[in-house]
Design a protein around this motif. Sequence first.
Motif, PDB file in Angstrom:
ATOM      1  N   CYS A 229      67.771  26.988  39.154  1.00 41.02           N
ATOM      2  CA  CYS A 229      68.354  26.847  37.816  1.00 41.02           C
ATOM      3  C   CYS A 229      67.354  27.274  36.747  1.00 41.02           C
ATOM      4  N   SER A 230      66.601  28.317  37.037  1.00 38.37           N
ATOM      5  CA  SER A 230      65.499  28.706  36.161  1.00 38.37           C
ATOM      6  C   SER A 230      65.943  29.435  34.902  1.00 38.37           C
ATOM      7  N   LEU A 231      67.134  30.025  34.893  1.00 33.06           N
ATOM      8  CA  LEU A 231      67.591  30.710  33.687  1.00 33.06           C
ATOM      9  C   LEU A 231      68.127  29.674  32.710  1.00 33.06           C
ATOM     10  N   GLN A 232      67.299  29.378  31.709  1.00 31.24           N
ATOM     11  CA  GLN A 232      67.606  28.293  30.771  1.00 31.24           C
ATOM     12  C   GLN A 232      67.359  28.733  29.333  1.00 31.24           C
ATOM     13  N   ARG A 233      68.145  28.137  28.440  1.00 28.17           N
ATOM     14  CA  ARG A 233      67.943  28.322  26.997  1.00 28.17           C
ATOM     15  C   ARG A 233      67.824  26.941  26.373  1.00 28.17           C
ATOM     16  N   ARG A 234      66.704  26.688  25.723  1.00 24.98           N
ATOM     17  CA  ARG A 234      66.453  25.387  25.096  1.00 24.98           C
ATOM     18  C   ARG A 234      66.633  24.242  26.090  1.00 24.98           C
ATOM     19  N   HIS A 235      66.090  24.438  27.276  1.00 23.46           N
ATOM     20  CA  HIS A 235      66.120  23.442  28.351  1.00 23.46           C
ATOM     21  C   HIS A 235      67.525  23.191  28.894  1.00 23.46           C
ATOM     22  N   GLN A 236      68.479  24.053  28.544  1.00 25.24           N
ATOM     23  CA  GLN A 236      69.841  23.938  29.068  1.00 25.24           C
ATOM     24  C   GLN A 236      70.102  25.074  30.053  1.00 25.24           C
ATOM     25  N   LYS A 342      79.561  31.788  19.978  1.00 19.72           N
ATOM     26  CA  LYS A 342      79.461  33.133  19.419  1.00 19.72           C
ATOM     27  C   LYS A 342      78.030  33.623  19.509  1.00 19.72           C
ATOM     28  N   LEU A 343      77.850  34.738  20.169  1.00 19.24           N
ATOM     29  CA  LEU A 343      76.540  35.367  20.273  1.00 19.24           C
ATOM     30  C   LEU A 343      76.253  36.165  19.001  1.00 19.24           C
ATOM     31  N   PRO A 344      74.966  36.368  18.633  1.00 14.63           N
ATOM     32  CA  PRO A 344      73.771  36.056  19.416  1.00 14.63           C
ATOM     33  C   PRO A 344      73.182  34.674  19.158  1.00 14.63           C
ATOM     34  N   ASN A 345      73.753  33.916  18.241  1.00 21.36           N
ATOM     35  CA  ASN A 345      73.137  32.646  17.848  1.00 21.36           C
ATOM     36  C   ASN A 345      73.714  31.431  18.570  1.00 21.36           C
ATOM     37  N   PHE A 346      74.670  31.656  19.470  1.00 22.54           N
ATOM     38  CA  PHE A 346      75.260  30.591  20.279  1.00 22.54           C
ATOM     39  C   PHE A 346      75.914  29.509  19.403  1.00 22.54           C
ATOM     40  N   GLN A 347      76.575  29.954  18.350  1.00 18.82           N
ATOM     41  CA  GLN A 347      77.297  29.021  17.485  1.00 18.82           C
ATOM     42  C   GLN A 347      78.598  28.598  18.155  1.00 18.82           C
ATOM     43  N   PRO A 348      78.962  27.317  18.100  1.00 21.74           N
ATOM     44  CA  PRO A 348      80.215  26.861  18.695  1.00 21.74           C
ATOM     45  C   PRO A 348      81.406  27.648  18.167  1.00 21.74           C
ATOM     46  N   SER A 349      82.353  27.962  19.063  1.00 20.45           N
ATOM     47  CA  SER A 349      83.515  28.760  18.684  1.00 20.45           C
ATOM     48  C   SER A 349      84.798  28.113  19.194  1.00 20.45           C
ATOM     49  N   PRO A 350      85.119  26.933  18.673  1.00 19.46           N
ATOM     50  CA  PRO A 350      86.381  26.308  19.086  1.00 19.46           C
ATOM     51  C   PRO A 350      87.563  27.075  18.487  1.00 19.46           C
ATOM     52  N   TYR A 434      62.267  35.774  38.097  1.00 19.18           N
ATOM     53  CA  TYR A 434      62.314  35.128  36.789  1.00 19.18           C
ATOM     54  C   TYR A 434      61.833  33.689  36.901  1.00 19.18           C
ATOM     55  N   ASN A 435      61.527  33.079  35.749  1.00 16.63           N
ATOM     56  CA  ASN A 435      61.082  31.690  35.713  1.00 16.63           C
ATOM     57  C   ASN A 435      61.766  30.993  34.541  1.00 16.63           C
ATOM     58  N   ILE A 436      61.365  29.755  34.254  1.00 22.11           N
ATOM     59  CA  ILE A 436      62.090  28.978  33.240  1.00 22.11           C
ATOM     60  C   ILE A 436      61.872  29.507  31.824  1.00 22.11           C
ATOM     61  N   HIS A 437      60.871  30.378  31.625  1.00 20.25           N
ATOM     62  CA  HIS A 437      60.625  30.935  30.291  1.00 20.25           C
ATOM     63  C   HIS A 437      61.263  32.310  30.110  1.00 20.25           C
ATOM     64  N   TRP A 438      61.760  32.897  31.180  1.00 25.28           N
ATOM     65  CA  TRP A 438      62.217  34.289  31.148  1.00 25.28           C
ATOM     66  C   TRP A 438      63.346  34.497  30.136  1.00 25.28           C
ATOM     67  N   LEU A 439      64.367  33.657  30.164  1.00 21.95           N
ATOM     68  CA  LEU A 439      65.535  33.890  29.317  1.00 21.95           C
ATOM     69  C   LEU A 439      65.205  33.750  27.842  1.00 21.95           C
ATOM     70  N   GLU A 440      64.406  32.762  27.486  1.00 21.84           N
ATOM     71  CA  GLU A 440      64.025  32.597  26.076  1.00 21.84           C
ATOM     72  C   GLU A 440      63.298  33.846  25.574  1.00 21.84           C
ATOM     73  N   LYS A 441      62.386  34.382  26.376  1.00 19.07           N
ATOM     74  CA  LYS A 441      61.657  35.584  25.977  1.00 19.07           C
ATOM     75  C   LYS A 441      62.600  36.778  25.879  1.00 19.07           C
ATOM     76  N   TRP A 442      63.531  36.872  26.812  1.00 20.03           N
ATOM     77  CA  TRP A 442      64.496  37.986  26.797  1.00 20.03           C
ATOM     78  C   TRP A 442      65.383  37.901  25.560  1.00 20.03           C
ATOM     79  N   LEU A 443      65.838  36.712  25.211  1.00 17.54           N
ATOM     80  CA  LEU A 443      66.673  36.543  24.024  1.00 17.54           C
ATOM     81  C   LEU A 443      65.903  36.886  22.756  1.00 17.54           C
TER      82      LEU A 443
END
Length: 447
Positions: A229-236, A342-350, A434-443
């Motif tokens: 579960c290494s692909l994470q954003r803000r520990h999620q 909503k990308l790229p800022n991951f704003q809720p989109s109900p 990849y590791n737990i920091h990979w996705l944050e750096k990619w974003l």
Amino acid sequence: MFNKVLIANRGEIALRIHRACREMGIKTVAIHSTADVDAMHVRMADESICVGPASATNSYLSIPNIISACEISGAEAIHPGYGFLSENARFVQVVEDHDITFIGPSAEHIQLMGDKITAKDTMKNLGVPCVPGSDGGVPTLEDAIRIGDEIGFPLIVKATAGGGGRGMKLAKTREDLETAFQTARSESKAAFGNDEVYLERYLQKPRHIEIQVFGDGKGNAVHFGERDCSLQRRHQKVLEEAPSPAMDHETRARIGQICADAVARIGYSGAGTIEFLYEDGEFYFIEMNTRLQVEHPVTEAVYGVDLVMEQLRVAAGLPMTVTQEDLVPNGHAIECRINAEKLPNFQPSPGKVNTYYAPGGLGVRMDSALYDGYSIPPHYDSLIGKLIVHGKDRNMAIARLDRALSELIVDGIETTTPLFHALLEEPDIQRGDYNIHWLEKWLDKNT
């Protein structure tokens, strides 16, 4: 076996539990808020009861209302799913005090693993490898400096009662420690009403590996291998796969057996997940989740076992249907968490879903409670579905995921689906490097 089970949750997980119950001939009771009156889990269940207004605090988290719903419907057991009250020891105790079966571990085990320091001490005593760190809470900055010098830098300051990344601060050097220590304490006090913190060595490029365990409450337990579960954003977590591209069979068997033995020794009952950071061939315990995980379908795909059915059986006092010798991994599975954001800022989109089409075909599973015309309420978590694929190997699973993502249609709202299209094009993802920091750096580089 139970005749009727109340599902104390909503969305895709409530529907998932209903399906397992239905296949076992168990009637289901769906609870819902006023905002979820038209939800799919409400439509599918045998009975439904409104437990309060839209606010989760006054509905899905209202223990008196849920107990009342159970008594009104005559349900003999409660399945909590994940989130909400699934790891609330007081809820479990109230359920048991009303002679209702809680489908999950005991209040004692939930409480034991709910405090991170107690959980770490317990696991260390059970032979589970842990991250080097302080023995318990660290009361003063002077203590933090002394302990930091002993375990070495970089280190991380963590709230004892923390979760979701709150009350967690990095100190790369000795000079950083004062700010990290004071900030973590302040955040922890504000978020959890408890400013106690502890220290752990900070690993540079770890993977997040979790071991799925299952106990019968009678001293027997098995493991279902690992999930990466290494692909994470803000520990999620964002994407999960099983088995991990970074592990071999011998390593899997070794750490799996350590975890199974640990939960067997404490008499653990039901599903649980022991989470680790994994770096340079070494495992370091983070925490134990005493519930069903969001990502449990990848384990089900690889091992061919319905974990919810196993939960129901064990809670009813029946034996598990599998032994460790039965559990041989088959192929590779990947899960994408599809959020209404909503990308790229991951704003809720109900909002209203005009058209929904779920992908299908061999090796494709879509866990979702969406349907054409459904209005996603703004009051809850943004997870609207989980796309799970299974193939004979990782390359097949990636190809199948790419195809399935191209078939998925959710029209009327924004979703995170484009993120996964982009990730599958990355060579690191294709190689599993990849590791737990990979996705944050990619974003940071791509948004």
